[in-house]
Motif scaffolding. Sequence first.
Motif, PDB file in Angstrom:
ATOM      1  N   SER A 213     -53.304 -52.872 -50.150  1.00 25.58           N
ATOM      2  CA  SER A 213     -54.306 -54.307 -50.105  1.00 25.58           C
ATOM      3  C   SER A 213     -53.136 -55.040 -50.728  1.00 25.58           C
ATOM      4  O   SER A 213     -53.296 -56.167 -50.614  1.00 25.58           O
ATOM      5  CB  SER A 213     -55.116 -54.057 -51.277  1.00 25.58           C
ATOM      6  OG  SER A 213     -54.649 -53.855 -52.506  1.00 25.58           O
ATOM      7  N   THR A 214     -51.542 -54.804 -51.016  1.00 26.42           N
ATOM      8  CA  THR A 214     -50.568 -55.657 -51.195  1.00 26.42           C
ATOM      9  C   THR A 214     -49.927 -55.673 -50.772  1.00 26.42           C
ATOM     10  O   THR A 214     -49.040 -56.711 -50.102  1.00 26.42           O
ATOM     11  CB  THR A 214     -49.772 -54.582 -52.650  1.00 26.42           C
ATOM     12  OG1 THR A 214     -48.833 -53.800 -51.311  1.00 26.42           O
ATOM     13  CG2 THR A 214     -50.548 -54.418 -53.710  1.00 26.42           C
ATOM     14  N   LEU A 215     -49.925 -55.735 -49.154  1.00 21.90           N
ATOM     15  CA  LEU A 215     -49.016 -56.054 -47.752  1.00 21.90           C
ATOM     16  C   LEU A 215     -49.394 -57.099 -46.959  1.00 21.90           C
ATOM     17  O   LEU A 215     -50.948 -57.659 -47.632  1.00 21.90           O
ATOM     18  CB  LEU A 215     -49.509 -54.755 -46.797  1.00 21.90           C
ATOM     19  CG  LEU A 215     -49.113 -53.274 -47.252  1.00 21.90           C
ATOM     20  CD1 LEU A 215     -49.369 -52.072 -45.551  1.00 21.90           C
ATOM     21  CD2 LEU A 215     -47.581 -52.639 -47.381  1.00 21.90           C
ATOM     22  N   PRO A 216     -48.156 -58.077 -46.595  1.00 21.78           N
ATOM     23  CA  PRO A 216     -48.951 -59.139 -46.376  1.00 21.78           C
ATOM     24  C   PRO A 216     -50.214 -58.963 -45.487  1.00 21.78           C
ATOM     25  O   PRO A 216     -50.042 -58.040 -44.606  1.00 21.78           O
ATOM     26  CB  PRO A 216     -47.294 -60.019 -45.717  1.00 21.78           C
ATOM     27  CG  PRO A 216     -46.502 -57.666 -45.302  1.00 21.78           C
ATOM     28  CD  PRO A 216     -47.522 -57.685 -46.734  1.00 21.78           C
ATOM     29  N   SER A 217     -50.280 -60.090 -44.728  1.00 27.34           N
ATOM     30  CA  SER A 217     -51.795 -60.045 -43.874  1.00 27.34           C
ATOM     31  C   SER A 217     -51.644 -60.015 -42.503  1.00 27.34           C
ATOM     32  O   SER A 217     -51.877 -59.819 -42.238  1.00 27.34           O
ATOM     33  CB  SER A 217     -53.066 -61.767 -44.747  1.00 27.34           C
ATOM     34  OG  SER A 217     -51.846 -62.380 -44.005  1.00 27.34           O
ATOM     35  N   ASN A 218     -50.374 -60.232 -42.242  1.00 30.56           N
ATOM     36  CA  ASN A 218     -49.996 -60.676 -40.854  1.00 30.56           C
ATOM     37  C   ASN A 218     -48.731 -59.278 -40.992  1.00 30.56           C
ATOM     38  O   ASN A 218     -47.811 -59.193 -41.673  1.00 30.56           O
ATOM     39  CB  ASN A 218     -49.547 -62.008 -40.109  1.00 30.56           C
ATOM     40  CG  ASN A 218     -48.675 -62.665 -41.245  1.00 30.56           C
ATOM     41  OD1 ASN A 218     -48.757 -62.231 -42.097  1.00 30.56           O
ATOM     42  ND2 ASN A 218     -47.829 -63.212 -40.280  1.00 30.56           N
ATOM     43  N   ASP A 219     -48.730 -58.919 -39.283  1.00 35.54           N
ATOM     44  CA  ASP A 219     -47.765 -57.975 -39.050  1.00 35.54           C
ATOM     45  C   ASP A 219     -47.372 -56.891 -40.046  1.00 35.54           C
ATOM     46  O   ASP A 219     -46.453 -57.227 -40.277  1.00 35.54           O
ATOM     47  CB  ASP A 219     -46.645 -58.968 -39.215  1.00 35.54           C
ATOM     48  CG  ASP A 219     -45.159 -58.600 -37.781  1.00 35.54           C
ATOM     49  OD1 ASP A 219     -45.326 -58.083 -37.290  1.00 35.54           O
ATOM     50  OD2 ASP A 219     -44.172 -58.632 -38.344  1.00 35.54           O
ATOM     51  N   ASN A 220     -47.851 -56.498 -40.869  1.00 38.69           N
ATOM     52  CA  ASN A 220     -47.762 -55.018 -41.360  1.00 38.69           C
ATOM     53  C   ASN A 220     -48.179 -54.164 -41.014  1.00 38.69           C
ATOM     54  O   ASN A 220     -49.083 -53.079 -41.494  1.00 38.69           O
ATOM     55  CB  ASN A 220     -48.817 -55.182 -42.340  1.00 38.69           C
ATOM     56  CG  ASN A 220     -50.714 -55.161 -42.043  1.00 38.69           C
ATOM     57  OD1 ASN A 220     -51.025 -55.129 -41.194  1.00 38.69           O
ATOM     58  ND2 ASN A 220     -51.104 -55.742 -42.955  1.00 38.69           N
TER      59      ASN A 220
END
Length: 438
Positions: A213-220
Motif C-alpha cells: 500500500s505504500t508503493l507508488p501508484s504507477n510503475d510499481n
Amino acid sequence: MSWLNFLKHKPSLLKHQFGRGINANLADNEENLYDRSTLAFENQNILQAYEYYFKSLINFSNDKSNNNIIINKTKKRLNFELYQGSARVSGYVTQEHLYAEAILTKKANTHVALKRYILERNYQLTYANYFTDDTYIKLKLYLDNITMNPQKIFYPLRELVLNADFDKEYMRSEFSNVILEDIQHLENINEDELQIKYNFLQDWINELENKISTLPSNDNAGMQSFLYLNILFKIDYLIVPKYEIYQKINKRVQSYFNNENVSSEAKNEELKLYIYKLQNMEFKDFRKKFYTSKYTYNPVEKTSQEEITNFINESLIKIRWYKNNRYNQIIETLYIYISFYILYNYGVNTVIKSLLHTLVEVYNPKYFKSLSYETLYDIEKKDFCKKLIISRVDGAIKAYQNRFKSLELFGNKLNFSSLNEFSNSYYLQINELNFEEI
C-alpha cells in the motif's frame, strides 16, 4: 581433496531445520573415508569401498549420528538404508553390483493420471527408473561395480534419493487420493512450534499488504515482484513447509522466472493469489504440511563463488538505482531478498550459508526469539548485538581458515550505523572472501 567437502558442516547451534539443505555436520574424517573408499575401489575391494563411502555421508547433530545411513556388512554382501525426507531407500551391494529402491505408494492406488506422470518421469531420469512389483510402485537403481569409484556412485544414488523424496511429496500434493507408503520414519513437529510458524505466516502477509500500500501508484510492478518473491523465499527458508505448500511455492517461483512471455503484472497477480490463499488456510490444514526427517544429500548443485558474487553485485546495483530514485520503502526488502534468493536457488558452501543465515537472523529477530534463539537486532531500538554478530561472522570463517588460507575475518569491518548500511557492508565483505585452496 574430496569434491564432497563443500557439503561439510562444522558444529552448528541451529536447533531447527532452515531451508532445503542439510542442517547437520559430516564426520571430521569424511575426507579420509572418501579417500579410503577410492583406494578400496582401485583394489577391487568393493564391499569395503562402499562401506567407507556410505560412512562418509553419515551426518551428525551435536556429535551424535543422525542415522541417515544404516549399513550392515557380511562377508559377501553389504545391506544399507538411506534416508532423504519422505523417502527411505533400501538396497544391497555385492562384489558385482549395487541395487537400491524406494517405495512410493501401492500399485492399487494408481490411476491414469498417476500412471502417466510416472511414465513421463522415467523419460526425465538418467540413472534410476520406476517399476511396479506385485504390491508397490518403486523407484530403483542398478549399478555395475566393474569400474566403480565414489564419483560414479554419487550422481546415480543422489538422483534416486532426491527424486524419490520429491515425487512422494508431489504425489501427495497433486493426487489427493494417493496414500504414501514407507513413511514410518517421518516425525511430527511440536504443535507449539507449528502454531508459531502459522502466526508468523499471518503476520508476514499482513506486513506485505501494508508494504504494498505504500508503493507508488504507477510503475510499481518491479517492486511488487520483489515483495511477493521475497515472502515466498522467506516462507520456504524459515517455515520450511512440506507437501503441497512447498510444491506450490516452487511451481510459482519457477513459473515467474522461466515464463518470459507473461507480463510482470500477470506474474505478480499469480504470486499474490497464492500468498493470500496461504493466508486463508486454517491452522488445522496448515499443520498437516509439515514433518521432520533425516537428509543425506543437498538438493541443489554447488554454485561457484563467482556466480554468487555476480548476483550480489547485480543486486546492489539495483538497490542503488532504487535509492537514487527515492524508492526507500523497498530498500530493506531488497537487502534481505538477496540472502533468501541465494539460499533458495544456489548450492552454497558452509561458510556462505552460515553467513547468510546470520543476516537472516538479523532481519527476523522476533521469529528467531520465538524459537528460543538469541536476538541479533532490536527492531524498536534499531540496535545491533554487535559482539554476538561479530562472533557469529568470524566463527563461521575461522572454522575453515585451515583449508582456505586466504579467508580473512571481517566482523570488525561491518558498518553498524543502520540496518541498510550494515547489509551493504555485509554483502561487500562476502564478495571479498577468497576460497582458493592453497
